[in-house]
Scaffold this motif. Structure first.
Motif, PDB file in Angstrom:
ATOM      1  N   GLN A   1      -1.237  30.442 -18.219  1.00 53.40           N
ATOM      2  CA  GLN A   1      -0.295  29.603 -18.480  1.00 53.40           C
ATOM      3  C   GLN A   1       0.151  29.752 -20.012  1.00 53.40           C
ATOM      4  O   GLN A   1      -0.482  29.811 -20.916  1.00 53.40           O
ATOM      5  CB  GLN A   1      -0.649  28.080 -17.904  1.00 53.40           C
ATOM      6  CG  GLN A   1      -1.052  28.067 -16.635  1.00 53.40           C
ATOM      7  CD  GLN A   1      -1.479  26.520 -16.150  1.00 53.40           C
ATOM      8  OE1 GLN A   1      -0.707  25.786 -16.901  1.00 53.40           O
ATOM      9  NE2 GLN A   1      -2.001  26.507 -15.025  1.00 53.40           N
ATOM     10  N   ILE A   2       1.567  29.632 -20.049  1.00 54.89           N
ATOM     11  CA  ILE A   2       1.944  29.251 -21.400  1.00 54.89           C
ATOM     12  C   ILE A   2       1.811  27.734 -21.801  1.00 54.89           C
ATOM     13  O   ILE A   2       1.502  26.699 -20.841  1.00 54.89           O
ATOM     14  CB  ILE A   2       3.514  29.588 -21.528  1.00 54.89           C
ATOM     15  CG1 ILE A   2       4.094  28.667 -20.691  1.00 54.89           C
ATOM     16  CG2 ILE A   2       3.657  31.028 -21.303  1.00 54.89           C
ATOM     17  CD1 ILE A   2       5.816  29.097 -20.591  1.00 54.89           C
TER      18      ILE A   2
ATOM     19  N   ASP B   1       5.911  25.412 -25.134  1.00 54.13           N
ATOM     20  CA  ASP B   1       6.640  26.452 -24.710  1.00 54.13           C
ATOM     21  C   ASP B   1       7.712  26.165 -23.762  1.00 54.13           C
ATOM     22  O   ASP B   1       8.982  26.410 -23.632  1.00 54.13           O
ATOM     23  CB  ASP B   1       5.935  27.779 -24.431  1.00 54.13           C
ATOM     24  CG  ASP B   1       5.473  28.295 -25.567  1.00 54.13           C
ATOM     25  OD1 ASP B   1       5.761  28.074 -26.632  1.00 54.13           O
ATOM     26  OD2 ASP B   1       4.381  29.344 -25.470  1.00 54.13           O
ATOM     27  N   VAL B   2       7.199  25.157 -22.778  1.00 57.26           N
ATOM     28  CA  VAL B   2       7.918  24.796 -21.642  1.00 57.26           C
ATOM     29  C   VAL B   2       8.859  23.858 -22.385  1.00 57.26           C
ATOM     30  O   VAL B   2      10.051  23.896 -21.817  1.00 57.26           O
ATOM     31  CB  VAL B   2       6.759  23.950 -20.628  1.00 57.26           C
ATOM     32  CG1 VAL B   2       7.701  23.238 -19.749  1.00 57.26           C
ATOM     33  CG2 VAL B   2       5.968  24.864 -20.003  1.00 57.26           C
TER      34      VAL B   2
ATOM     35  N   SER C   1       0.838  30.417 -12.172  1.00 52.22           N
ATOM     36  CA  SER C   1       1.485  31.177 -13.245  1.00 52.22           C
ATOM     37  C   SER C   1       1.428  32.667 -12.817  1.00 52.22           C
ATOM     38  O   SER C   1       0.235  33.050 -12.487  1.00 52.22           O
ATOM     39  CB  SER C   1       0.288  31.017 -14.605  1.00 52.22           C
ATOM     40  OG  SER C   1       1.035  31.736 -15.381  1.00 52.22           O
TER      41      SER C   1
ATOM     42  N   ALA D   1       6.615  33.980 -15.204  1.00 55.13           N
ATOM     43  CA  ALA D   1       7.022  32.517 -14.916  1.00 55.13           C
ATOM     44  C   ALA D   1       5.983  31.789 -14.600  1.00 55.13           C
ATOM     45  O   ALA D   1       4.951  32.287 -14.021  1.00 55.13           O
ATOM     46  CB  ALA D   1       8.254  32.418 -13.888  1.00 55.13           C
ATOM     47  N   GLN D   2       5.793  30.501 -14.546  1.00 54.05           N
ATOM     48  CA  GLN D   2       5.114  29.536 -13.828  1.00 54.05           C
ATOM     49  C   GLN D   2       5.660  28.497 -13.446  1.00 54.05           C
ATOM     50  O   GLN D   2       6.836  28.108 -13.522  1.00 54.05           O
ATOM     51  CB  GLN D   2       4.184  29.219 -14.935  1.00 54.05           C
ATOM     52  CG  GLN D   2       4.632  28.291 -16.159  1.00 54.05           C
ATOM     53  CD  GLN D   2       3.439  27.996 -17.267  1.00 54.05           C
ATOM     54  OE1 GLN D   2       2.769  29.071 -17.468  1.00 54.05           O
ATOM     55  NE2 GLN D   2       3.398  26.843 -17.970  1.00 54.05           N
TER      56      GLN D   2
ATOM     57  N   GLN E   1      10.755  30.201 -16.716  1.00 51.42           N
ATOM     58  CA  GLN E   1      10.482  31.635 -17.336  1.00 51.42           C
ATOM     59  C   GLN E   1       9.763  31.651 -18.452  1.00 51.42           C
ATOM     60  O   GLN E   1      10.103  30.641 -19.353  1.00 51.42           O
ATOM     61  CB  GLN E   1      11.919  32.284 -17.301  1.00 51.42           C
ATOM     62  CG  GLN E   1      11.948  33.701 -17.575  1.00 51.42           C
ATOM     63  CD  GLN E   1      13.248  34.300 -17.832  1.00 51.42           C
ATOM     64  OE1 GLN E   1      13.572  34.863 -18.827  1.00 51.42           O
ATOM     65  NE2 GLN E   1      13.982  34.135 -16.530  1.00 51.42           N
ATOM     66  N   LYS E   2       9.064  32.310 -18.851  1.00 48.59           N
ATOM     67  CA  LYS E   2       8.165  32.530 -19.853  1.00 48.59           C
ATOM     68  C   LYS E   2       9.114  32.965 -21.126  1.00 48.59           C
ATOM     69  O   LYS E   2       9.764  33.951 -21.071  1.00 48.59           O
ATOM     70  CB  LYS E   2       6.982  33.337 -19.694  1.00 48.59           C
ATOM     71  CG  LYS E   2       5.978  32.695 -18.810  1.00 48.59           C
ATOM     72  CD  LYS E   2       4.579  33.315 -18.469  1.00 48.59           C
ATOM     73  CE  LYS E   2       3.674  32.637 -17.718  1.00 48.59           C
ATOM     74  NZ  LYS E   2       2.400  33.715 -17.233  1.00 48.59           N
TER      75      LYS E   2
ATOM     76  N   ARG F   1      17.027  30.264 -16.337  1.00 52.30           N
ATOM     77  CA  ARG F   1      15.599  30.465 -16.896  1.00 52.30           C
ATOM     78  C   ARG F   1      14.695  29.401 -16.320  1.00 52.30           C
ATOM     79  O   ARG F   1      13.471  29.091 -16.480  1.00 52.30           O
ATOM     80  CB  ARG F   1      15.549  30.492 -18.424  1.00 52.30           C
ATOM     81  CG  ARG F   1      16.337  31.521 -18.996  1.00 52.30           C
ATOM     82  CD  ARG F   1      16.094  31.485 -20.778  1.00 52.30           C
ATOM     83  NE  ARG F   1      14.714  31.422 -21.017  1.00 52.30           N
ATOM     84  CZ  ARG F   1      14.553  30.994 -22.473  1.00 52.30           C
ATOM     85  NH1 ARG F   1      15.292  30.221 -23.153  1.00 52.30           N
ATOM     86  NH2 ARG F   1      13.155  31.062 -22.604  1.00 52.30           N
TER      87      ARG F   1
END
Length: 532
Positions: free
Chosen positions: A71-72, A76-77, A106, A110-111, A128-129, A218
């Motif tokens: 996961q990011i 970042d989200v 994840s 994307a997650q 989207q990451k 995104r």
């Protein structure tokens, strides 16, 4: 390193060391893909989708390469939301009433997070990451260069087509669509319209509703679905009333909203719907979902018929639209395969630049197909009675290389859609296999293929009458496949009653396919390699 290792050590005098060579290369490739992530994961999955036809160490390694990326972080989200909406996902000025920081899933690009709209509905938010779009062009460029070098300088194999075309001709364009969540939302709407117009699927299949006001290129927001993922086999069998009592408590803990729910129809009804859904996509709609792996399929109680299951299809980022001419050719191929119409098989194979129709037929049906006569395409037993398993590792590899070059006579003619459809078919087969082969997948697919030829557009009445006649004859031929299927089911039932491990129809096909690959190509296919 891979190229040098093969060039230096793939030699006749080192034949006994070739398994260790394959193992080293498999480790290097796996570590490369997992450490880089993003597109590299997708490249690895493209390789993994064809892993049964690769050396055993690569089968073992790439079978574990699933779309389960790290996961990011929430920071970042938050950055993505501020960039897309100008405000955070939650809080006093946030978009949602509740937004869970921990992702529920994840993947490579994307997650997904669970959130609650201010109107009260729970939704799934796909994010989207960062930097994925920037990296992809560079990654594709490097990949294209490596594939060209492998084909033209290193190994004299059509790898540029077999792997490169998958990304460079088709996926490069589709990846841009997959990274555009507005396009994904449109794909979902198109699929929902197709399903609603097909009486055999309407109501049995559901596409989650998209909320366009909370979606951008995104960020994609869709309704939250409570159900059991097909990848959770024990929970699926429990939900359908086919699992032992010992499994109920653990299943209830994982799916509290479904505690005590038992649906009618068994896993057979689920697989019947699934095979019909993807047969309709290939042969009737020409609109094919390219990633029907078990994690993208949820089973839930039907909202208006709570005693029956409904199949929910997720992840609509990647679809392939195929032309009417290709659909007819592909349907003709399937009908020819099941009706033993060798002339039709050869005609389509040569039209697609394929030089060994028997191997092509085997790969399409995922069961061994041997011609009753020598093919006009020159795929008779030119190697005499020598079996591939009698050769050493070096000799087997050389023979495999020669067969691959004969197989792909003209890569410019081969429809690139076949790569996607072949992967789709293998995954659907695997879904059926892990649930004990409750339906005759080959028969269902064959019926849809043959029936679609009777409804093709631009047919004169004489041609349409001829297609109907072929369809009636085909239904008669299908009785033999039905007999084989039910014979397998009886054996499976007897073994179960005797307390022995049962073997389903798809398991038997896999076993014969493994033997075919070993004797014909010298490939040692791992048990369970065709499970999708």
């Amino acid at each position: 390193m891979i190229s040098l290792d093969y060039k230096l050590n793939f030699q006749p005098e080192k034949a006994d060391q070739i398994p260790q060579l394959h193992a080293r290369v498999a480790d290097r490739m796996y570590n490369l893909f997992t450490s880089n992530g993003g597109l590299y994961i997708k490249i690895g999955q493209a390789i993994g989708a064809n892993s049964p036809f690769l050396p055993r160490p690569m089968q073992d390694k790439f079978a574990r390469l699933f779309d389960d990326a790290p996961q990011i972080p929430y920071s970042d989200v938050l950055s993505v939301f501020r960039s897309e909406f100008g405000r955070p996902p939650a809080g006093p000025d946030g978009i949602f009433d509740v937004f869970e920081h921990e992702a529920v899933a994840s993947a490579s690009v994307a997650q997904v997070h669970r959130a609650k709209l201010k109107s009260g509905e729970w939704v799934a938010v796909k994010i989207q990451k960062p930097d994925v779009t920037k990296q992809i062009e560079w990654d594709l460029g490097a990949f294209r260069m490596v594939m060209w070098i492998f084909e033209n300088w290193m190994f004299d194999l059509p790898v540029y087509f077999t792997v490169g075309a998958f990304f460079l001709v088709q996926v490069k364009g589709h990846l841009r669509e997959e990274l555009d969540f507005v396009q994904e939302a449109q794909n979902a709407r198109v699929t929902a319209q197709f399903i609603a117009a097909e009486p055999r699927l309407a109501g049995k299949v559901h596409i989650p509703k998209v909320y366009p006001e909370y979606s951008t290129k995104r960020v994609l927001t869709a309704e939250w679905i409570d159900g059991v993922r097909l990848s959770d086999r024990v929970a699926i069998r429990t939900l359908m009333g086919e699992e032992k009592q010992a499994a109920l408590s653990s299943t209830s803990r994982n799916y509290p909203s479904l505690e005590g729910v038992r649906l009618k129809g068994g896993v057979k009804s689920i697989m019947q719907t699934m095979v019909e859904l993807f047969s309709a996509q290939m042969f009737s709609w020409g609109w094919v979902h390219c990633d029907p792996h078990p994690g993208n399929i949820i089973i839930r109680p039907h909202p208006s018929k709570p005693k029956y299951p409904q199949l929910v299809l997720l992840d609509h980022g990647l679809y392939v639209r195929v032309k009417e001419s290709f659909r007819r050719e592909y349907a003709t191929l399937w009908r020819g395969l099941l009706a033993a119409d060798w002339d039709a098989i050869e005609r389509v194979a040569m039209l697609w630049g394929i030089g060994t129709p028997d191997l092509f037929a085997s790969a399409t049906l995922m069961r061994p197909v041997r011609y009753g006569k020598k093919s006009r395409a020159g795929n008779g037993n030119e190697n005499g009675s020598e079996h591939a398993e009698e050769l050493n590792q070096y000799e087997q590899s050389i023979r495999m290389k020669a067969k691959l070059k004969r197989f792909l006579l003209d890569t410019d003619k081969m429809p690139k859609e076949l790569i996607f459809l072949g992967r789709n078919m293998r995954i659907v087969q695997g879904n059926n296999q892990v649930l004990g082969s409750p339906v005759n997948r080959i028969k269902i697919t064959g019926y849809w293929a043959s029936a679609s030829l009777t409804t093709s557009t631009n047919l004169a009445w004489t041609e349409r009458a001829k297609e109907y006649w072929h369809y009636l004859v085909f239904r008669g031929i299908m009785l033999s496949i039905d007999l084989a299927f039910w014979t397998s089911k009886v054996r499976q039932w007897i073994r179960h009653m005797l307390g022995k491990s049962s073997i389903g129809f798809e398991d038997e096909l896999e076993r014969t396919m493994r033997g075919f690959a070993k004797s014909t190509l010298g490939i040692d296919v791992a048990s369970g390699a065709f499970e999708g």
